[in-house]
Design an enzyme around this catalytic site. Structure first.
Site, PDB file in Angstrom:
ATOM      1  CG  HIS A 109      -1.557   0.730   1.161  1.00 14.39           C
ATOM      2  ND1 HIS A 109      -3.080   0.621   0.130  1.00 14.39           N
ATOM      3  CD2 HIS A 109      -2.447   1.928   1.479  1.00 14.39           C
ATOM      4  CE1 HIS A 109      -3.999   1.130   0.531  1.00 14.39           C
ATOM      5  NE2 HIS A 109      -3.664   1.982   1.152  1.00 14.39           N
ATOM      6  CB  THR A 145      -1.347   3.150  -2.626  1.00 13.28           C
ATOM      7  OG1 THR A 145      -0.007   1.781  -2.804  1.00 13.28           O
ATOM      8  CG2 THR A 145      -1.361   3.455  -1.573  1.00 13.28           C
ATOM      9  CD  GLU A 146      -5.723   5.689   0.477  1.00 12.45           C
ATOM     10  OE1 GLU A 146      -6.755   6.002   0.727  1.00 12.45           O
ATOM     11  OE2 GLU A 146      -4.832   4.957   1.425  1.00 12.45           O
ATOM     12  CG  LEU A 147      -9.196   4.927  -5.600  1.00 13.98           C
ATOM     13  CD1 LEU A 147     -10.188   5.425  -5.589  1.00 13.98           C
ATOM     14  CD2 LEU A 147      -8.708   3.853  -6.434  1.00 13.98           C
ATOM     15  CD1 TRP A 298      -8.562   7.097  -1.869  1.00 15.51           C
ATOM     16  CD2 TRP A 298     -10.289   6.376  -2.540  1.00 15.51           C
ATOM     17  NE1 TRP A 298      -8.753   6.532  -1.201  1.00 15.51           N
ATOM     18  CE2 TRP A 298      -9.834   5.786  -1.168  1.00 15.51           C
ATOM     19  CE3 TRP A 298     -11.234   6.258  -2.751  1.00 15.51           C
ATOM     20  CZ2 TRP A 298     -10.015   3.859  -0.455  1.00 15.51           C
ATOM     21  CZ3 TRP A 298     -11.942   4.755  -2.286  1.00 15.51           C
ATOM     22  CH2 TRP A 298     -10.927   3.411  -1.919  1.00 15.51           C
TER      23      TRP A 298
END
Length: 435
Positions: A109, A145-147, A298
């Site tokens: 991540h 990771t986190e869009l 995001w």
């Protein structure tokens, strides 16, 4: 016909223990095992296990018409193995259902897509291998990771064999365009993009239990009616959120599970279906290309990467860990390679965020987070330099890596030739005995 694509993120980092300056060079274990186990069991009990049971019931009751996609980070999978095998088993049961799709992401991540293309590719490969070993699948759709997404990232993702990618439908990127279509990357048109519908995703993930919200309480029939009332040409509604929305961020007492279970019934009445990311990519052509010159995510109102790299503390920590990437990839030490993955987790940088109060941080403030992380990183760098000193420049490292690779290939070739000669020799001996 309108269709809903549900996607949930599942991630847990390996949080660091309080690591003092005087620990540097003396202690090489960095993790708060008690805290990591306590948090995992708490979230598994509130979210993972009950939500998995409900999702399984919904898919079974609808005969596969209800569908949902997950991405599970490598560190979350490891914690399932260590702390909660029953949670891992429940995800394995889900993975066997036709209504579930598992997506690829970075193993740790991490923010490697922003700083180290080689590490990014390496982590995605590690994640795919882990998914295959635990669930028997190799994902075809990617979720960073986190869009996080940009024009520079899309060719890397396509080169790794993915046909599509999930990302944010940020207003500053889309402008007047709607996120409710399939798009393609401007930098790599072969890669299709599914964009998060921010309004409908955040109605559930952020506003669901907000009593000051004008639409509170949110009910399943109202929610589906909003989607049904959108323009007829808008067919794809990507609802992307953290899985902890179900049961952890919003406890069972808020009615979140009952709301979720009611969605398929009202969707069917309105002629709305559910689809997996790969099904949407197969069934729809991209309507246009979108260009994202600067990375978006995001997170927060800005939908950028400032939550991880927005201040000098974060930037310095990110720079320091990226500096040693090539040396770590030369290491054969298993502990070093494992620590390298865990220390790249984006959470460590997020805890240094000075934009707003961080509810999930184990530290009193961002400066404590920075000092603790840099102490750990200082010890880690000493361990790496003990094997590959900083006096050896990158050009020499490349030369050494090439030499090692060539020697390995030569050894493999010699092994194959030896096996071939041994087979011939054994065959000749058998023939002589017969004669």
């Amino acid at each position: 016909m309108k269709t809903i694509c549900f996607y949930f993120q599942i991630h847990q980092p390996f949080r660091l223990r309080r690591y003092r300056f005087f620990d540097i060079g003396n202690s090489h274990y960095y993790y708060d095992d008690f805290l990591n186990e306590e948090i995992f069991h708490r979230i598994a009990g509130k979210c993972y296990l009950p939500a998995n049971r409900i999702v399984k019931e919904m898919i079974t009751a609808s005969e596969g018409r209800f569908k949902v996609a997950f991405s599970i980070s490598g560190t979350a999978m490891e914690q399932m193995e260590i702390y909660s095998p029953e949670t891992l088993d429940s995800f394995r049961e889900l993975a066997q259902l036709d209504g579930v799709e598992l997506l690829a992401e970075t193993y740790a991540h991490s923010l490697s897509s922003l700083g180290d293309a080689d590490e990014f590719e390496d982590q995605v490969g590690k994640h795919a291998d882990k998914m295959h070993s635990l669930f028997g699948v190799r994902p075809k759709v990617f979720r960073n990771t986190e869009l996080i997404y940009s024009d520079d990232i899309s060719p890397l993702v396509h080169r790794m064999g993915f046909r599509g990618m999930l990302t944010e439908g940020a207003k500053h990127v889309l402008g007047w365009k709607s996120p409710n279509y399939v798009y393609a990357s401007a930098a790599c048109p072969q890669l299709k993009l599914l964009l998060k519908n921010a309004r409908f995703s955040e109605d559930l993930a952020i506003r669901f239990a907000n009593r000051s919200w004008s639409e509170y309480p949110l009910t399943a029939d109202k929610y589906i009616a909003w989607i049904a009332s959108t323009p007829e040409t808008e067919q794809v509604f990507n609802l992307f959120m953290n899985y902890e929305t179900l049961g952890s961020m919003y406890g069972a007492e808020t009615g979140i599970f009952e709301f979720f279970k009611a969605l398929p019934r009202f969707a069917e009445r309105s002629g709305i279906t559910f689809s997996l990311p790969s099904e949407i990519l197969d069934a729809n052509r991209s309507v246009d290309c979108i260009s994202v010159p600067y990375p978006m995510s995001w997170v927060d109102e800005e939908k950028d990467c400032s939550s991880w790299l927005g201040n000098v503390l974060q930037q310095e920590a990110f720079r320091k860990i990226n500096e040693i990437g090539e040396r770590v990839r030369l290491c054969e030490d298993r502990r070093i390679r494992q620590d390298w993955l865990y220390l790249q987790g984006s959470d460590h940088l997020y805890y240094m965020n000075t934009k707003h109060y961080n509810l999930f941080s184990p530290y009193d403030n961002p400066y404590d987070a920075f000092n603790n992380y840099m102490n750990v990183l200082s010890d880690f760098i000493l361990r790496v330099e003990a094997q590959y000193p900083s006096s050896v420049d990158n050009e020499e490292l490349h030369s050494l890596l090439t030499m090692i690779k060539n020697q390995s290939e030569e050894i493999e070739m010699l092994k194959r030739r030896l096996e071939m000669f041994q087979k011939r020799e054994n065959g000749s001996r058998t023939k002589n005995r017969r004669t």
